[in-house]
Motif scaffolding. Structure first.
Motif, mmCIF file in Angstrom:
data_model
loop_
_atom_site.group_PDB
_atom_site.id
_atom_site.type_symbol
_atom_site.label_atom_id
_atom_site.label_comp_id
_atom_site.label_asym_id
_atom_site.label_seq_id
_atom_site.Cartn_x
_atom_site.Cartn_y
_atom_site.Cartn_z
ATOM 1 N N ILE A 317 103.647 1.084 -98.520
ATOM 2 C CA ILE A 317 102.587 0.329 -97.860
ATOM 3 C C ILE A 317 101.393 0.237 -98.782
ATOM 4 C CG2 ILE A 317 101.639 2.380 -96.717
ATOM 5 C CD1 ILE A 317 100.996 0.538 -94.320
ATOM 6 N N ASN A 318 100.749 -0.903 -98.765
ATOM 7 C CA ASN A 318 99.498 -1.050 -99.490
ATOM 8 C C ASN A 318 98.429 -0.270 -98.722
ATOM 9 O OD1 ASN A 318 97.066 -1.881 -100.643
ATOM 10 N ND2 ASN A 318 97.773 -3.973 -100.987
ATOM 11 N N LYS A 319 97.918 0.776 -99.323
ATOM 12 C CA LYS A 319 97.003 1.675 -98.625
ATOM 13 C C LYS A 319 95.612 1.077 -98.448
ATOM 14 C CE LYS A 319 99.455 5.757 -100.343
ATOM 15 N NZ LYS A 319 100.496 4.974 -101.033
ATOM 16 N N THR A 320 95.375 -0.074 -99.072
ATOM 17 C CA THR A 320 94.099 -0.763 -98.894
ATOM 18 C C THR A 320 94.187 -1.674 -97.674
ATOM 19 O OG1 THR A 320 93.676 -0.732 -101.278
ATOM 20 C CG2 THR A 320 92.399 -2.289 -99.949
ATOM 21 N N ILE A 321 93.432 -1.356 -96.635
ATOM 22 C CA ILE A 321 93.417 -2.148 -95.411
ATOM 23 C C ILE A 321 92.253 -3.131 -95.505
ATOM 24 C CG2 ILE A 321 93.458 -2.064 -92.898
ATOM 25 C CD1 ILE A 321 95.661 -0.416 -94.213
ATOM 26 N N THR A 322 92.546 -4.417 -95.493
ATOM 27 C CA THR A 322 91.511 -5.443 -95.631
ATOM 28 C C THR A 322 91.176 -6.041 -94.270
ATOM 29 O OG1 THR A 322 93.178 -7.133 -96.105
ATOM 30 C CG2 THR A 322 92.227 -5.983 -97.983
ATOM 31 N N PRO A 323 89.975 -6.593 -94.118
ATOM 32 C CA PRO A 323 89.597 -7.193 -92.837
ATOM 33 C C PRO A 323 90.430 -8.437 -92.525
ATOM 34 C CG PRO A 323 87.657 -6.735 -94.202
ATOM 35 C CD PRO A 323 88.851 -6.570 -95.081
ATOM 36 N N ASN A 349 83.044 -5.532 -85.658
ATOM 37 C CA ASN A 349 82.644 -4.450 -84.768
ATOM 38 C C ASN A 349 83.843 -3.675 -84.231
ATOM 39 O OD1 ASN A 349 79.870 -5.124 -84.949
ATOM 40 N ND2 ASN A 349 80.130 -6.721 -83.401
ATOM 41 N N LEU A 350 85.055 -4.208 -84.429
ATOM 42 C CA LEU A 350 86.260 -3.551 -83.948
ATOM 43 C C LEU A 350 87.087 -3.037 -85.121
ATOM 44 C CD1 LEU A 350 87.475 -5.904 -81.056
ATOM 45 C CD2 LEU A 350 86.004 -3.881 -80.920
ATOM 46 N N VAL A 351 87.916 -2.041 -84.842
ATOM 47 C CA VAL A 351 88.790 -1.459 -85.858
ATOM 48 C C VAL A 351 90.046 -2.311 -85.954
ATOM 49 C CG1 VAL A 351 90.142 0.558 -86.530
ATOM 50 C CG2 VAL A 351 87.902 0.854 -85.441
ATOM 51 N N THR A 352 90.102 -3.175 -86.951
ATOM 52 C CA THR A 352 91.259 -4.041 -87.198
ATOM 53 C C THR A 352 91.484 -4.121 -88.707
ATOM 54 O OG1 THR A 352 89.893 -6.049 -87.289
ATOM 55 C CG2 THR A 352 90.813 -5.439 -85.131
ATOM 56 N N GLY A 353 92.616 -4.674 -89.126
ATOM 57 C CA GLY A 353 92.851 -4.826 -90.552
ATOM 58 C C GLY A 353 94.224 -5.377 -90.872
ATOM 59 N N ILE A 354 94.404 -5.746 -92.125
ATOM 60 C CA ILE A 354 95.660 -6.322 -92.619
ATOM 61 C C ILE A 354 96.128 -5.532 -93.831
ATOM 62 C CG2 ILE A 354 96.734 -8.332 -93.709
ATOM 63 C CD1 ILE A 354 95.030 -10.145 -92.130
ATOM 64 N N THR A 355 97.435 -5.324 -93.908
ATOM 65 C CA THR A 355 98.027 -4.725 -95.096
ATOM 66 C C THR A 355 99.443 -5.277 -95.261
ATOM 67 O OG1 THR A 355 98.444 -2.653 -96.260
ATOM 68 C CG2 THR A 355 98.942 -2.689 -93.909
ATOM 69 N N VAL A 356 100.179 -4.751 -96.230
ATOM 70 C CA VAL A 356 101.533 -5.229 -96.531
ATOM 71 C C VAL A 356 102.472 -4.030 -96.615
ATOM 72 C CG1 VAL A 356 103.012 -6.310 -98.276
ATOM 73 C CG2 VAL A 356 100.804 -7.328 -97.717
ATOM 74 N N VAL A 357 103.632 -4.162 -95.995
ATOM 75 C CA VAL A 357 104.689 -3.154 -96.080
ATOM 76 C C VAL A 357 105.833 -3.754 -96.901
ATOM 77 C CG1 VAL A 357 106.346 -1.752 -94.794
ATOM 78 C CG2 VAL A 357 104.061 -2.172 -93.843
ATOM 79 N N SER A 358 106.238 -3.061 -97.967
ATOM 80 C CA SER A 358 107.301 -3.542 -98.861
ATOM 81 C C SER A 358 108.544 -2.674 -98.717
ATOM 82 C CB SER A 358 106.836 -3.495 -100.321
ATOM 83 O OG SER A 358 105.635 -4.212 -100.504
ATOM 84 N N PHE A 359 109.697 -3.291 -98.931
ATOM 85 C CA PHE A 359 110.968 -2.590 -98.795
ATOM 86 C C PHE A 359 111.693 -2.575 -100.134
ATOM 87 C CE2 PHE A 359 110.093 -4.884 -94.791
ATOM 88 C CZ PHE A 359 109.839 -3.787 -93.978
#
Length: 431
Positions: A317-323, A349-359
């Motif tokens: 997983i990309n450990k960098t969580i982007t808005p 104002n809310l806890v949200t984010g996007i990342t990538v999971v690779s296989f």
């Protein structure tokens, strides 16, 4: 002599104890609740499962329209889900609501599958170096199979299977599909299939399988699968990844990390042979023991239908969580997450984010070597469950430690008695 063994057993038993949550009564699943006949009610827009506890109800909301989405909503008891079907099918916000405000909402969505050309054979998507195709999950058509299993009067399990049938309107070959098995739980336990994740009465499990996705993603009219050595859509080093969007109603704190990645070491590999740690994404409230949310999984992807560690690869997983971008991607805007949380998804104002999971991993032959990839993830409220020793392991360790302790004690007593006899003065015969 048995006191030493008893102490060992007691210590191991205490180590194996965990914070047990009271069981919930599971009901459902309900497919597209209240969908009028004049609307498209065949697609799995909303699958609703309720898990009633003593003080609140956990609502599980699952759907595949736009983007496969899996939500948990904690509400007061006797709270009803309301669906505005006109708004939902028009991708408008507030199409989903409860007649009592939720205490907490947490979940994730998968707006895009990502096909990338891993020419450096790292197993991890590098968006700066790897050529990629972002494939909207909305390009697939989905259906659902439903089953339920209430295994006790207080707990139980509700589960469904979601799978694809077509891509860009054209039928997929029978063995080419995305399969998502979802289970909502009412009691503590572990999954019945590898990697056997732990679950709580406030959690669900999502099991994703990408099976023989080796067709040309550019050509919706020619979906015949390609040979294993020819790559996918011109990528000779093809691998799959997914875009993961985490959503929550939790308020963001200025001095907090928001969603944070953590690696938890396992005590042993009893539950999943060969895998000794867990990966987790948690919100601040979850990390602090509150009603936040978490995702928990083992970093193993099985590459065969019959799961075992000898036919497996890695998950990274990309450990960098982007808005989440202020302009929502179309698949996400059509999802349940937007229907329930609306434009709050893009709120800072809310806890949200996007990342990538690779296989995948280096030298595993790439996706076309096995044409099968899995990811099993638990989604829950509160702190993630902690793995402990099972009764079998406790017995084995107790025997392994206890027998030498007993032998040592017995041996010590025998030696001490012999020394006492030798050192005692002999009896004098007066005759």
């Amino acid at each position: 002599m048995m006191s030493g063994l008893s102490v060992v057993v007691l210590i191991l038993t205490l180590l194996s104890s965990t914070r047990a949550e009271k069981a919930r009564k599971v009901s459902g699943p309900v497919f597209n609740p209240g969908c009028p006949e004049e609307y498209d009610c065949k697609e799995p827009w909303v699958v609703h499962v309720m898990a009633d506890g003593s003080n609140n109800t956990m609502h599980h909301l699952w759907g595949t329209h736009g983007a496969p989405c899996f939500l948990l909503a904690n509400t007061p008891l006797l709270t009803t889900l309301m669906v505005d079907w006109q708004k939902l099918q028009s991708a408008e916000e507030n199409s989903l609501a409860f007649d009592n405000n939720p205490n907490h909402v947490f979940g994730f969505a998968v707006p895009y599958l990502i096909l990338f050309n891993d020419t450096k054979d790292t197993g991890t998507l590098d968006p700066l170096l790897d050529a990629t195709y972002y494939i909207p999950a909305s390009d697939f058509s989905w259906v659902m199979n439903m089953s339920s299993n209430s295994n006790s009067s207080h707990g139980g399990e509700a589960k469904v299977t979601l799978h694809t049938t077509a891509y860009l309107g054209d039928l997929l070959p029978n063995d080419t599909q995305i399969v998502i098995k979802v289970s909502g739980y009412g009691e503590d336990g572990e999954g019945g299939e590898l990697p056997k994740l732990l679950h709580t009465p406030s959690s669900a499990q999502v099991d994703l399988t990408l099976s023989k996705l080796v067709f040309d993603v550019h050509d919706g009219e020619n979906l015949s699968t390609t040979s294993g050595n020819s790559g996918i859509s011109g990528f000779s080093h093809a691998r799959w990844a997914i875009q993961l969007v985490i959503v929550s109603s939790e308020l963001a704190e200025k001095d907090d990390d928001g969603i944070k990645f953590h690696e938890e070491r396992s005590l042993d590999d009893e539950h999943s042979p060969g895998v000794f740690h867990l990966d987790e994404l948690t919100t601040a409230l979850s990390r602090n023991g509150g009603k936040g949310g978490y995702l928990q999984w083992r970093p193993v992807s099985y590459t065969a239908y019959k799961r075992n560690i000898n036919e497996a690869t890695d998950i990274s997983i990309n450990k960098t969580i982007t808005p989440i971008p202020t302009t929502l991607p179309a698949p996400l805007k059509a999802s349940l997450a937007y229907g329930l949380l609306g434009d709050n998804l893009t709120s800072r104002n809310l806890v949200t984010g996007i990342t990538v999971v690779s296989f995948g991993q280096a030298k595993d032959g790439f996706y076309t070597d096995y044409n099968h990839t899995t990811w099993t993830v638990a989604i829950g409220e509160g702190p993630p469950p902690i793995e402990t020793f099972s009764a079998v392991v406790i017995i084995v360790i107790s025997i392994g430690i206890g027998i030498p302790v007993i032998l040592f004690i017995v041996g010590g007593i025998v030696i001490a008695r012999r020394k006492c006899r030798r050192s005692s003065p002999g009896l004098i015969d007066d005759d």
